[in-house]
Every structure is written in structure tokens, then in C-alpha cells.
Design an enzyme around this catalytic site. Structure first.
Site, PDB file in Angstrom:
ATOM      1  CE  LYS A 116     -64.513  69.962  44.016  1.00 55.51           C
ATOM      2  NZ  LYS A 116     -64.303  69.532  45.389  1.00 55.51           N
ATOM      3  CD  GLU A 200     -69.031  73.594  35.868  1.00 49.59           C
ATOM      4  OE1 GLU A 200     -68.921  74.567  36.631  1.00 49.59           O
ATOM      5  OE2 GLU A 200     -68.113  72.806  35.630  1.00 49.59           O
ATOM      6  CD  GLU A 275     -58.805  69.700  39.336  1.00 50.18           C
ATOM      7  OE1 GLU A 275     -59.934  69.638  38.808  1.00 50.18           O
ATOM      8  OE2 GLU A 275     -58.219  68.706  39.812  1.00 50.18           O
ATOM      9  CD  GLU A 292     -62.771  70.288  41.251  1.00 44.70           C
ATOM     10  OE1 GLU A 292     -64.017  70.305  41.337  1.00 44.70           O
ATOM     11  OE2 GLU A 292     -62.095  69.247  41.280  1.00 44.70           O
ATOM     12  CG  ASN A 294     -58.723  69.145  43.673  1.00 41.57           C
ATOM     13  OD1 ASN A 294     -59.862  68.879  44.038  1.00 41.57           O
ATOM     14  ND2 ASN A 294     -58.333  69.028  42.420  1.00 41.57           N
ATOM     15  CG  PHE A 352     -62.159  51.174  30.065  1.00 44.79           C
ATOM     16  CD1 PHE A 352     -60.801  51.315  30.252  1.00 44.79           C
ATOM     17  CD2 PHE A 352     -62.686  51.414  28.808  1.00 44.79           C
ATOM     18  CE1 PHE A 352     -59.982  51.707  29.206  1.00 44.79           C
ATOM     19  CE2 PHE A 352     -61.877  51.803  27.755  1.00 44.79           C
ATOM     20  CZ  PHE A 352     -60.513  51.944  27.953  1.00 44.79           C
TER      21      PHE A 352
END
Length: 700
Positions: A116, A200, A275, A292, A294, A352
Site C-alpha cells: 500500500k 493518510e 480502488e 490502492e 488489489n 455486530f
């Protein structure tokens, strides 16, 4: 073309690859850990090889074991799926050194784009917009605090090798950085073997949009449109769709061409995804930034398949075998709309929290195919199939590929579990992916609601109700979404989708009808003493704080203040009721309860108490049972490993103070004090494996 390939993965993606390989006439080899010995992907493959114990670090992440399995079985190529070794340059290089094809990009492209930090440097050098941030090594928490302050809050801390929402922390203040930096490093090391972290700027109100690429080894690279992935929870995608409701054709072209240029700069081929983070506040669409790349197949690839007619797994295999792409950029046409929901083993009613255990009942919705001869989107002829077998590939209207494959289904379930199987604590909690296609976005969303209503899962917690609530949410249906959607719309958590009065009245009518049917069946039992009783038809149905008088008759059901026509076939023991109520379809899951039913539909669970009028009158005089007070305990919210305990017996704690850390599903969960108090007793120690609701601490 290859004669045999090995799938270095598990679960639904392993099943997905095996199906396409079988359709292409290619033999398959599955690999498995001890936890997956009876898994569907093992049974589907032509051969299967055991790797080792359940932890991924001792099985699926051991490249040397994968290589040994290839040599033992004669596999000519390896498809890595996603996760595990799919973005390891060393793995792709190891295979190449041993004469085995890697069904994915070249090692140098994985190295350039998989990291990354390095990928952002490369993108910036190539003139691609990147989010402001610090891409160097960050050694200590103090360094992280200093850098975050220089960038300006809020900031995002990300594991360099991260992905899938793991190894990410949002920090709004110095305290957040101090609490989250080390945790981000640990998650990166545990999940990806790399503890480097970069920081970032966090763009507020962002949309997450990604471009799907496919390239061959002859220099051809094509973009296949975009996917909208903004509906996320804890940076984990929950809902994906293609195309995006925000992207115009001009934006699509600009994003796609930039993604292709970036891929071409590193000699990329196979499937890959660029992305982007896009400012939803800029309607021109020019404010998009590289996040990034993938270098693998994405979890959400089915929505792209549905709107393009391509089988991406097939394309990856053909590219790895050296074939040229059989189509050009001009051949790519997006048709209709596709939506994917990720069904997770997590309980939205308990914040969750991950859920593990046995799938006591697992009945996914029927998969629906569109008649290839039908080109009218208004009145498609549907075929229904049961199970997860893929069939023809031709797109519903104008497919690119011929033959057979997954893209022709307008209701599709990609899974890798089975009824009676177990959802393990060692792996990702995803149970299945539910994908629907329709000519329009609204129709695709409505198909999701209907399919989710009939998705039966018992034995573990799951998020089906929550997904249905998302599909019904007015803001989601409008397309006005950001990555903060779930946090903004459900700040107090999820307690079920709100129900309109009309739905409650219909459920009351259905509950009365079910009770009359059940009572009638009970009276048919032979050998009963006394005078035969009549089947009751008058009821009082209570749902929450609402009460409905219900009368069941041959000509219809009277519920509340009106008469309604109810057409439903049901026999006691049947789990699903598919009813027509006043001409509208309603699918309801039914569970018997004392004095009534639990009815599950439209993203909520309704406990319907069904009483005769006399009993209902007397029930008003019953004393309400008070639930026990559990606020004196810190309970383990999910099955997991207690990795840290920050307090001891006699210690005072303040509200919000971190007390313990429980690791589950490869994620760390910090348990905090709900209120101030003093620890009276410590009931667990670090290293203990805890069950749900196990007592960790007791307070005075």
C-alpha cells in the site's frame, strides 16, 4: 489450456473457482485444514490434499505446503482466490520457479501494487491523484502522533499489507492514535505478516468506488466498469453494486483510463481492481483519488459479471494459459443493474459481534435464471434452480461470452457452507454472497428484499435482517450514500427495520391464520377424550405494544379495522410461508413460540402473541417478569480469545476505560467499562478461550 489446477483457498471462493474450472473441462485440486475436512469445496474437487491444523498460519498461509500439494497431484496452475496468499509476491515467484503457473498477475506487479505504501508512491510519480499522507516508515506511537498532527485530523491508520477492512483505524484525536496505532500494527502482523503502518488524511463524506480491470500477457488491458462499495462497516464492505448511481459515463471513462494507465505502468495482467476514494460533494466527479490496487479477484466480482456477461474466473484462467482477450474495450457494454449483499456470521442485534457455531439450518433462496431467448426486460421468463450449481454464461440480454457460467442468473448465491457444517473462529465470518440482477437499480434492490426474506439460517447469529433493512432504507434507495452511511443511520445500533402499520396488520392476520391452521391440525389427532372441540377462529394478536383483533373465515381474514384477502399455504412445521395478501407477495419465516409465533420478514423479527379473546382479557392482569440485572458483570460478547486484561481485583475503573481485549475472527475487540466502579472479582485470564456471555469481571 491447463488440464488440472489447484485452488489455494477455502469457502465460497474455492467453490466458485471449482465450478468454472469444471465447466471448462479442467480437473481441480482442493486443499484444506483440519477445520475444513468436510467442507463443500473439498467434496466438489476431483482431488483434495490436507495442509495442516485449523489456524491459517499453519495451513492456508504455508506456501511450501501448497507447492508440495501441486507436485503430489500434478497441478499445472494455482488459483489463489482472495486473501491468504493471493497477494504474496513470494508465493507467485515460488510457483514460477517450480514451473507452475500462477492464475493472477506477475510477481513484479504484485510487489509494485500490493504494497500500500509503495503503490501510492508509484501512483504519485505517475501523476495519479493520491490522498495526502505520510508514506514512510513509522517506528513508534509518538512518531505516529506527530505525523497525524502534521497531516491534520481526522486521519486513517492503515496496515501497509492490509486489505478486506483489517488493519485499519480511524483517528479523530491524539488519544485515538495512541490507542489504535499498536493495535493496527498487531492486526497487520497477525493477518498479513507485515506490521508496517502508514497514515493518510481521511476524506469526510467519501464514496468508495473501484474499477475492475482485466488484462492479458499480450499487452491488452481493459476496464469493465465500476463498482460502488460505499456501504461499509468498520471498513469492511457489506453491500456492493454495479454500476454506481453516482458515476456518469464521462466519469467512468476518466476513472477507467487512469486505472488502465496505472496497470500498464507495472506490466499488469489478469484480473485486478483499482480502488478510488471519491468526494460525493463534488458532482463533477473530478475529485477522485487513488487508494490502492488489489492484485487479485475481489469478493464483489459477481456484480461485474452480471452487468458485463463475463465470467472473470474463466478470463483469469485463460490469461494465465497465455490466451489473448477475446474482446476489446468497445465490446464492453454494461447492461442492467446488479447488487450484492454479504451475509456474515455476526449478530447486528448485539453490536455486530462475531458468531461461531453450527449451521443447524441453512436454506438459501432459490437461484433464478433468466431465459436466454427473452430479450425483453419487462417480462423475463424465469427458470428456478436449487443449490449452487452454475449454468450458462450468456448475459440476460447481450452477453460477451458464450457457453455456460454464472452471469446468467438474476438471483445468485455464492456460498461454501452447508447445513450441519460449522462456522469456525479461525477464518473470515462470511457465510454467503447474495447477488441479484434486474434491468433497473430499484428492481435489483427489490429482488434482494424478497430473496433475503427467504434466506433461512439457524444456529448462529447472522446479518440478514440488517441487510434487508439497508435495502429498504430511503437514503440507500436514493443513491445518496457515503462510507459513513451505517454509522450515520444507525448510531445507536440496529434493532430491526422499522415496520409500517400496514405490515404489522398483515402479520397479525397471518399469525391468526397460522394459529387457526395449527389448532385445526391438533384436533385431527385421534383418541382424544371428550366432546370434539371446534377450531378457534377469533383471536387477539399482540405485536409489541399493538393489539389486533383477528377473525379467520373462509372468505378472508378480518384484522384490525379491515378485511383482507390472504392466500397462503402452510402446514405445521413448515419454516417458510409465501403468502399473497391483498395481491402483494410476502415471504415470512415462521418459528413457533409459546402462545404465538416469531415472524421474520422485511428486516425485522416480530414476536406475535396469539390469544383467544378471553385469555387476552385475563392476560392484562399478569405480573410482568423483570429481567436480571447484568450491569455488575463484564461479559464476553462473542466466542473468542482473551488476549489482554487491563485491570485487576480491587482496581477502580471509569466509564469508557478499556478493560479487556478479545480476539475473534482475526479482529481485536476492545471491551470498555460502561460506568465507573470497582472490580470485585476477576473470572478469566489472558489466553482463555471464552464462550459468548462468559463472565470476565465482576464489579462491586
Amino acid at each position: 489450456m491447463f488440464s488440472k489446477i489447484l485452488i489455494a483457498n477455502r469457502g465460497e471462493i474455492a467453490c466458485r473457482v471449482i465450478r468454472t474450472a469444471k465447466r471448462m473441462g479442467i480437473k481441480t485440486v482442493a486443499v484444506y485444514s483440519d477445520a475444513d475436512a468436510r467442507a463443500p469445496h473439498v467434496r466438489m474437487a476431483d482431488e483434495a490434499v490436507r495442509l495442516g491444523p485449523a489456524p491459517a498460519s499453519e495451513s492456508y498461509l504455508k506456501a511450501e505446503l501448497i507447492l508440495l500439494a501441486c507436485k503430489e497431484t500434478g497441478a499445472e496452475a494455482v488459483h489463489p482466490g482472495y486473501g491468504f496468499l493471493s497477494e504474496r509476491e513470494s508465493f507467485a515467484r515460488l510457483l514460477a520457479e517450480n514451473g507452475i503457473a500462477f492464475i493472477g498477475p506477475p510477481p513484479n506487479a504484485i510487489a509494485a501494487m500490493g504494497d500500500k505504501i509503495e503503490s501510492k508512491k508509484l501512483a504519485k510519480a505517475a501523476g495519479v491523484n493520491v490522498v495526502p499522507g505520510f508514506l514512510g516508515d513509522i517506528a513508534t506511537t509518538d512518531d505516529a502522533v506527530r505525523i497525524a498532527g502534521e497531516i491534520g485530523y481526522p486521519v486513517m491508520m492503515k496496515a501497509s499489507a492490509g486489505g478486506g477492512g483489517k488493519g485499519m483505524r480511524l483517528a479523530w484525536s491524539e488519544q485515538d492514535v495512541r490507542e489504535g496505532f499498536e493495535a493496527t500494527k498487531r492486526e497487520g502482523l497477525a493477518s498479513f505478516g507485515d506490521d508496517r503502518v502508514f497514515i493518510e488524511k481521511f476524506i469526510e463524506s467519501p464514496r468508495h468506488i473501484e474499477i475492475q480491470l482485466i488484462g492479458d500477457q499480450h499487452g491488452n488491458i481493459i476496464y469493465l466498469g465500476e463498482r460502488e462499495c460505499s456501504i461499509q462497516r468498520r471498513h469492511q464492505k457489506v453491500v456492493e453494486e454495479a454500476p454506481s448511481p453516482f458515476v456518469t459515463p464521462e466519469m467512468r471513462r476518466a476513472m477507467g483510463e487512469q486505472a488502465v494507465a496505472l496497470a500498464r505502468a507495472v506490466g499488469y495482467y489478469s484480473a485486478g481492481t483499482v480502488e478510488l476514494i471519491v468526494s460525493g460533494a463534488d458532482p463533477t466527479g473530478k475529485s477522485f483519488y487513488f487508494l490502492e490496487m488489489n492484485t487479485r479477484l475481489q469478493v464483489e466480482h459477481p456484480v461485474t459479471e452480471c452487468v458485463t456477461g463475463l465470467d472473470l474466473v474463466e478470463q483469469m484462467i485463460r490469461v494465465a494459459a497465455g490466451e489473448k482477450l477475446a474482446f476489446t474495450q468497445d465490446d464492453v457494454k454494461l447492461s442492467g443493474w446488479a447488487v450484492e449483499n454479504r451475509v456474515y456470521a455476526e449478530d447486528p442485534y448485539r453490536g455486530f459481534l462475531p458468531s461461531t457455531g453450527r449451521l443447524v439450518r441453512y436454506r438459501p433462496p432459490e437461484q433464478v435464471l433468466r431465459d436466454a431467448s427473452s430479450t425483453s426486460s419487462a417480462a423475463p421468463q424465469d427458470e428456478r434452480i436449487v443449490g449452487s450449481a452454475y449454468t450458462r454464461t450468456a448475459h440476460p440480454e447481450e452477453g460477451l461470452s458464450s457457453g455456460e457460467g454464472p452471469s446468467r442468473r438474476i438471483t445468485r448465491v455464492d456460498d461454501g457452507v452447508f447445513e450441519g457444517g460449522e462456522v469456525s473462529m479461525f477464518y473470515d465470518p462470511m457465510i454467503a454472497k447474495l447477488i441479484t440482477w434486474a434491468p433497473t437499480r430499484e428492481e435489483a434492490i427489490d429482488r434482494q428484499i424478497g430473496a433475503l426474506d427467504s434466506f433461512v439460517i439457524e444456529g448462529i447469529g447472522h446479518n440478514v435482517d440488517f441487510l434487508s433493512a439497508l435495502m429498504q432504507h430511503p437514503r440507500f434507495r436514493s443513491g445518496n450514500i457515503t462510507t459513513g452511511f451505517i454509522a450515520e443511520e444507525y448510531p445507536e445500533g440496529f434493532q430491526g427495520a422499522p415496520a409500517e402499520p400496514k405490515l404489522l396488520c398483515r402479520l397479525a392476520a397471518l399469525a391468526g391464520l397460522l394459529s387457526t391452521e395449527a389448532a385445526g391440525r391438533a384436533l385431527e389427532i385421534e383418541g382424544q377424550l371428550g366432546t370434539p372441540l371446534s377450531v378457534p377462529s377469533d383471536w387477539v394478536v399482540r405485536i409489541g405494544d399493538k393489539s389486533f383483533p383477528v377473525s379467520v373465515a373462509a372468505e378472508g381474514v378480518h384484522a384490525g379495522d379491515g378485511e383482507m384477502a390472504v392466500d397462503a399455504f402452510w402446514v405445521p412445521g413448515q419454516r417458510l410461508v409465501q403468502a399473497q395478501i391483498d395481491g402483494e407477495e410476502l415471504t415470512v419465516q415462521v418459528e413457533k413460540r409459546v402462545n404465538g409465533w416469531r415472524l421474520i420478514t422485511r428486516g425485522a423479527r416480530f414476536d406475535a402473541q396469539v390469544l383467544t379473546p378471553r385469555v387476552a382479557l385475563l392476560a392484562d392482569f399478569m405480573i410482568e417478569k423483570v429481567p436480571p440485572d447484568l450491569s455488575r458483570f463484564l461479559l464476553c460478547p462473542m466466542p473468542g480469545l482473551l488476549t489482554a486484561l487491563n485491570v485487576g481485583e480491587g482496581d477502580r475503573v471509569e466509564a469508557g476505560q478499556p478493560l479487556a481485549v478479545v480476539e475473534a475472527m482475526k479482529m481485536e475487540n476492545i471491551l470498555r467499562a460502561e460506568k465507573a466502579g470497582r472490580v470485585a472479582k476477576v473470572a478469566a485470564k489472558p489466553g482463555d478461550s471464552l464462550a459468548v456471555d462468559a463472565v470476565i469481571l465482576e464489579f462491586e
